[in-house]
Every structure is written in structure tokens, then in C-alpha cells.
Design an enzyme around this catalytic site. Structure first.
Site, PDB file in Angstrom:
ATOM      1  CE  LYS A  13       0.793   1.297   4.487  1.00 46.29           C
ATOM      2  NZ  LYS A  13       1.495   2.538   4.913  1.00 46.29           N
ATOM      3  N   GLY A  67       7.280   1.214   5.275  1.00 44.14           N
ATOM      4  CA  GLY A  67       6.089   2.049   5.187  1.00 44.14           C
ATOM      5  C   GLY A  67       5.136   1.633   4.093  1.00 44.14           C
ATOM      6  CG  LEU A  68       6.381   0.242   0.712  1.00 42.15           C
ATOM      7  CD1 LEU A  68       7.165  -0.502  -0.372  1.00 42.15           C
ATOM      8  CD2 LEU A  68       5.724   1.487   0.121  1.00 42.15           C
ATOM      9  N   GLY A  71       3.867  -4.166   4.278  1.00 42.66           N
ATOM     10  CA  GLY A  71       4.082  -5.560   3.903  1.00 42.66           C
ATOM     11  C   GLY A  71       3.618  -6.549   4.955  1.00 42.66           C
ATOM     12  CG  ASP A 125      -1.029   0.615   8.144  1.00 44.07           C
ATOM     13  OD1 ASP A 125      -1.801   1.547   8.447  1.00 44.07           O
ATOM     14  OD2 ASP A 125       0.174   0.789   7.888  1.00 44.07           O
TER      15      ASP A 125
END
Length: 299
Positions: free
Chosen positions: A11, A98-99, A101, A136
Site C-alpha cells: 500500500k 512504510g508499504l 508488507g 494498517d
């Protein structure tokens, strides 16, 4: 069917505003999530003995702390199933970048095992299991581009235009907790509305309030931002970093930028009078309209 090989997409936070802080210390955020086709792959095979087996290693992550294992056991507890699973994981999303995972892997685990085990939980039920695993995780179960508020649990679907992204990974590990606890972090950003965001829908909307803190604390990240800007690429940080991204209208434009930056880096690496900070181009990626497994859950 007793086994699946399924994706867990990354994301991006197209913007991220810190608008307050609760009494319990959790920060109140506003952000827009978008999935991209950079993805981990998970393998699930049903086991009759009820055990959760991890057929992979994550450096520095004990099995008891692994979000995939925790998600599987959470689903077992919630449903009372006696089934287990052998789980494999092929990582492509940078860890701690920050993706999302780890969060995505956990959500894919909930979705896939709910189907594999036939436990039949609804999307809202899976989202309730997702939130204790991490702020998240719910958006990946939600399965659509979303405008998020609160601590990440208040999600509203938004329709985003087609776009592509070039993801850059600086040579820095950024601990999320340290950034949120930094005294210089701005925690009083004015709230925006979904209408504000949808009226502009550009990568220039808002900002990432965590970015100034990361740039100050991590010269590897600030150096990457500066070098990329000097070479024609304007980037923004996703989440708490350290990964950066640039937005493009189409995938061919993102691929072209990747090729040009790669060529420039190659020349700089061979020329002693030119240096560039350490980073790697992860992938030119397409923005997704929804999670690849969205239709695996009964709404």
C-alpha cells in the site's frame, strides 16, 4: 481445494496527516490508502492436526511476533476450527519501509484461511480480527482504496483515477514507534474532508506529517529525496518510511523514469566526482482499484 498461492499487495499512503492524539497515546490520523501491484506471495496448505507451521524465516522476527502466524491463530480462536495450515512466504515488499508488507501478509492470511478452512466469517468480522494485529491490517481486509480516519479503523471507499508509481527504498531502517514518539512531530494538523481530497486527487494533496521527522533523523532518506529531486523526480514518503514514491499517469511513464534514474545512478557510480546516496529502485508499479482477494469475502 487444500492449498492456495495468493498475493499480498503493498500500500501507499498518498497523504498522511496527524490530527491529534488520544489519551491512551494512539495518534489520530487522516490518510488515503492505495494498493499497488508490488506484492508478497503467500502459500497456504491445509493441515488436519491444527498446527500453524511457518515454512520460511523472517530475519529478526520470532514466530511468536510474526503477524502471519498471529493472524492464523487469531482466526482459529475466533472460529473454533481444529484445522491448521502450513504457510510459506515469498517477500518482495521491503520490510519496515512504510508499504504495509507485514500488515498485508496478515490480512491475506485472514482472507485465505477463512476460505481454505471454510470458516465463513464476513468482511466486518475479519476486520474486527484485523485491528488488534495492527492499524494498517483492516484496510487490506476492507479491500478498496480508502480514506481513513481515527487510528486507521474508520474507512471510506474512494474511487481513484488510474496511476502508476515508482517506489524507492533508501538504505535506512525507520522504526515506526520512534517517529510517532518524536517531540518534533506535528500532531495538530487541520482536519480535511473526503471532498477536499477527491476535489484534487493529485500526489501534491496534503503532505506526510511524519516525513519531516524522518528527514531530520535519517540522512539516508533526506539524501535520497534531495538527489532524486535534483534529477527530476519529486517523491513523497509512504507511512513512516523509509520508502518513497513518485506518481505518474501511466505505467510506461513510471518505467521510463526508472530506466532514466537507473542509467544516471550507473554513471554516477562510475564517476568519482559524482556521488549519490544509497537507495534502490524497488519497482515501477500500477495502482490497483481493489485488493486482488476482495471477492474472496462475503460482504
Amino acid at each position: 481445494m487444500t492449498l492456495y498461492d495468493v498475493p499480498a499487495p503493498a500500500k501507499l499512503n498518498l497523504f498522511l496527516h496527524v490530527v491529534g492524539r488520544r489519551a491512551d497515546g494512539y495518534h489520530l490520523l487522516q490518510t488515503a490508502f492505495r494498493f499497488i501491484d508490488l506484492a508478497d506471495t503467500l502459500h497456504f496448505e491445509a493441515r488436519a492436526d491444527g498446527a500453524i507451521g511457518r515454512a520460511y524465516e523472517l530475519p529478526g522476527v520470532a514466530e511468536s511476533d510474526d503477524l502471519v502466524v498471529r493472524a492464523a491463530r487469531s482466526l482459529q480462536r475466533a472460529t473454533g476450527t481444529r484445522q491448521g495450515a502450513q504457510i510459506g512466504l515469498h517477500k518482495r515488499i521491503p520490510q519496515g519501509g512504510g508499504l504495509g508488507g507485514g500488515s498485508s501478509d496478515a490480512a491475506t492470511t485472514l482472507i485465505a484461511l477463512n476460505r481454505l478452512w471454510g470458516t465463513g466469517l464476513s468482511r466486518s468480522q475479519l476486520m474486527q480480527l484485523a485491528l488488534p494485529l495492527g492499524a494498517d491490517v483492516p484496510v487490506f481486509v476492507f479491500g478498496q482504496s480508502a480514506f481513513a480516519q481515527g487510528v486507521g479503523e474508520d474507512l471510506t471507499a474512494v474511487a481513484l483515477p488510474p496511476a502508476a508509481y515508482l517506489v524507492v527504498q533508501p538504505d535506512a531502517g525507520v522504526p515506526t514507534a520512534a517517529i510517532f514518539s518524536d517531540p518534533d512531530l506535528t500532531r495538530d494538523c487541520a482536519s480535511v474532508t473526503i471532498a477536499d481530497f477527491l476535489a484534487l486527487l493529485t500526489s501534491c494533496f496534503g503532505r506526510n506529517d511524519l516525513e519531516p521527522v524522518v528527514l531530520r533523523r535519517y540522512p539516508e532518506v533526506s539524501g535520497a529525496v534531495r538527489w532524486l529531486f535534483e534529477h527530476g523526480l519529486r517523491v513523497r514518503m509512504s507511512g513512516s518510511g523509509a520508502c518513497l514514491f513518485a506518481e505518474f499517469p501511466t505505467l510506461p511513464e513510471a518505467v521510463l523514469a526508472q530506466e532514466e534514474i537507473t542509467a544516471t545512478m550507473r554513471v554516477a557510480g562510475k564517476t568519482t566526482s559524482h556521488t549519490h546516496p544509497g537507495f534502490r529502485l524497488v519497482q515501477a508499479s500500477t495502482g490497483l482499484t481493489e485488493h486482488p482477494l476482495r471477492n474472496w469475502i462475503a460482504s
